[in-house]
Design a protein around this motif. Sequence first.
Motif, PDB file in Angstrom:
ATOM      1  N   SER A 207       0.827  -1.208   0.000  1.00 18.73           N
ATOM      2  CA  SER A 207       0.000   0.000   0.000  1.00 18.73           C
ATOM      3  C   SER A 207       0.857   1.251   0.000  1.00 18.73           C
ATOM      4  O   SER A 207       0.591   2.212  -0.746  1.00 18.73           O
ATOM      5  N   GLU A 208       1.906   1.249   0.845  1.00 20.54           N
ATOM      6  CA  GLU A 208       2.787   2.413   0.892  1.00 20.54           C
ATOM      7  C   GLU A 208       3.527   2.606  -0.428  1.00 20.54           C
ATOM      8  O   GLU A 208       3.702   3.741  -0.890  1.00 20.54           O
ATOM      9  N   THR A 215       1.948   9.147  -5.665  1.00 18.26           N
ATOM     10  CA  THR A 215       2.348  10.503  -5.272  1.00 18.26           C
ATOM     11  C   THR A 215       3.391  11.071  -6.221  1.00 18.26           C
ATOM     12  O   THR A 215       3.319  12.236  -6.635  1.00 18.26           O
ATOM     13  N   LEU A 216       4.387  10.211  -6.564  1.00 13.24           N
ATOM     14  CA  LEU A 216       5.429  10.674  -7.476  1.00 13.24           C
ATOM     15  C   LEU A 216       4.858  11.010  -8.852  1.00 13.24           C
ATOM     16  O   LEU A 216       5.196  12.038  -9.452  1.00 13.24           O
ATOM     17  N   SER A 219       2.837  14.162  -8.674  1.00 13.52           N
ATOM     18  CA  SER A 219       3.709  15.328  -8.601  1.00 13.52           C
ATOM     19  C   SER A 219       4.299  15.658  -9.970  1.00 13.52           C
ATOM     20  O   SER A 219       4.383  16.833 -10.370  1.00 13.52           O
ATOM     21  N   ASP A 220       4.694  14.606 -10.718  1.00 15.36           N
ATOM     22  CA  ASP A 220       5.224  14.835 -12.066  1.00 15.36           C
ATOM     23  C   ASP A 220       4.153  15.430 -12.979  1.00 15.36           C
ATOM     24  O   ASP A 220       4.435  16.329 -13.779  1.00 15.36           O
ATOM     25  N   ASN A 221       2.933  14.888 -12.863  1.00 14.40           N
ATOM     26  CA  ASN A 221       1.853  15.394 -13.713  1.00 14.40           C
ATOM     27  C   ASN A 221       1.549  16.863 -13.415  1.00 14.40           C
ATOM     28  O   ASN A 221       1.327  17.671 -14.326  1.00 14.40           O
ATOM     29  N   ILE A 222       1.557  17.192 -12.134  1.00 21.97           N
ATOM     30  CA  ILE A 222       1.293  18.587 -11.759  1.00 21.97           C
ATOM     31  C   ILE A 222       2.389  19.498 -12.286  1.00 21.97           C
ATOM     32  O   ILE A 222       2.132  20.568 -12.869  1.00 21.97           O
ATOM     33  N   GLU A 336      12.641   6.994 -10.230  1.00 21.57           N
ATOM     34  CA  GLU A 336      12.303   6.444  -8.912  1.00 21.57           C
ATOM     35  C   GLU A 336      11.107   5.504  -9.012  1.00 21.57           C
ATOM     36  O   GLU A 336      11.092   4.430  -8.399  1.00 21.57           O
ATOM     37  N   VAL A 337      10.124   5.891  -9.832  1.00 20.20           N
ATOM     38  CA  VAL A 337       8.962   5.025 -10.035  1.00 20.20           C
ATOM     39  C   VAL A 337       9.372   3.740 -10.740  1.00 20.20           C
ATOM     40  O   VAL A 337       8.918   2.640 -10.390  1.00 20.20           O
ATOM     41  N   GLU A 338      10.245   3.849 -11.732  1.00 26.68           N
ATOM     42  CA  GLU A 338      10.700   2.667 -12.449  1.00 26.68           C
ATOM     43  C   GLU A 338      11.431   1.705 -11.516  1.00 26.68           C
ATOM     44  O   GLU A 338      11.239   0.488 -11.585  1.00 26.68           O
TER      45      GLU A 338
END
Length: 441
Positions: A207-208, A215-216, A219-222, A336-338
């Motif tokens: 979940s985390e 969240t990442l 944040s990138d989309n924003i 980081e997501v990758e």
Amino acid sequence: MSSFSRISHGAASDGVDFVALVRAVWLQKNIIIAASVLCGLAAWGYASLVTPEYQVSSVIRPAAINELDALNRSGVYTLPPSEALLKVGASLESYDTRLGFFRANQALFSQFERPGRTLEQSFEHFNRSSLKLILPDPNKADSLGAFIGLELSYPEGVDGVQILNGFVDYAVDAEQKQIAADLKVIVNNRLTELRGKIDAARSNYESEKSAQIATLLESDNIKRAQLQDELKALRQQLKVGRFDRIAELNEAIGIAKSLGIQKPTTPLALGGSTDASNTNVMRTEINNQQTPLYFMGVDALEAERTALQNRKTDDFTEARIAKIAHELQLLQSNREVEVLKQRQNEDLFLSGVQPLRAEVVRLGNVGSLDTSNIKLVAVDRRALEPMEPIKPKKVLVVVLGLLLGGFLGVLIALVRHFVASRAARLQSAGPAAPSKDSGDN
């Protein structure tokens, strides 16, 4: 005088002459001996014909501490030697354990079976009358320590030694199996609990991780949207600026044409063009105001206007646009997501589960503990073949028979003596009574 003598004689005759009794009994000693012999023989016959009954016993005591050390050091099941003795004692006293041993060894109990009785009824008779558990008196201080005794009474033809020793072994083995089952249940319950905690930690990590990735990406989309908005605004601003510049150039071209300024000039040069003097003059122009655009001349202004009109993009005119493009390019992929998505063994990243895993391994070792090698109690004395039966005690039975025979012989002798004495008195007193009465009259 005659009446007084008769009364005195009657009183003397009614008294008990012990010497005469002893003499009478002694004279009938053959009867007493014969009764004693007959009763003694009857007692001997009874003692010889009755089925002898034997008794064996066994004693168990607490085991040594080192025998239960492996179990107690497991940290899962604690069993002091005194408690182990009580458990075995409870098993020895258990009706279910006794019935289980009876059913498992029916060949040993064939002498206790009776026609018309069920197996349970035969066992009930054996359990009630033959097997006895002996416990120390709690009100007395036993200097020899705690113990549990077991006594078995059995008739001739029954292997009582094998029954008692086998029952003790059966009860100890049953308690060992029960402890093994309890230990297995406790270990499995704790393992289930620990695995549940590890699964909960893994679920929490997932979940985390998902929340972190979300969240990442958010944040990138924003940031991407903000950069694109900024880029769009900058381009619009540059476009408006270009159009404003073209309008400004159009106005300046018109003025330059009206003034006849074809080439770039200055206000001073424009003013001095009417002087016919050929004198060489050095002019210095000091002006704190910006020179109007039309002084650039029609040619320069039209050239700039043409360039602005032909311009395809204004991006190169603003350094910020290049930076925005650089930042947008970096936002195309989030490393980081990758990395988070490409993790192989994610259990390595679970927090706080190392002690749980260590406990799982330890409990696995405890679960493999061989409880059959654990010695719950110490058999202080095993049942041995008895030297003689406890029933009947032939010597005691014969002695009691002889004593009873002697008592019966004495009783018979006394009865005969009293009967003979009474008959003699009646015979001597019967004919004389009428003459005396007539004489007195």
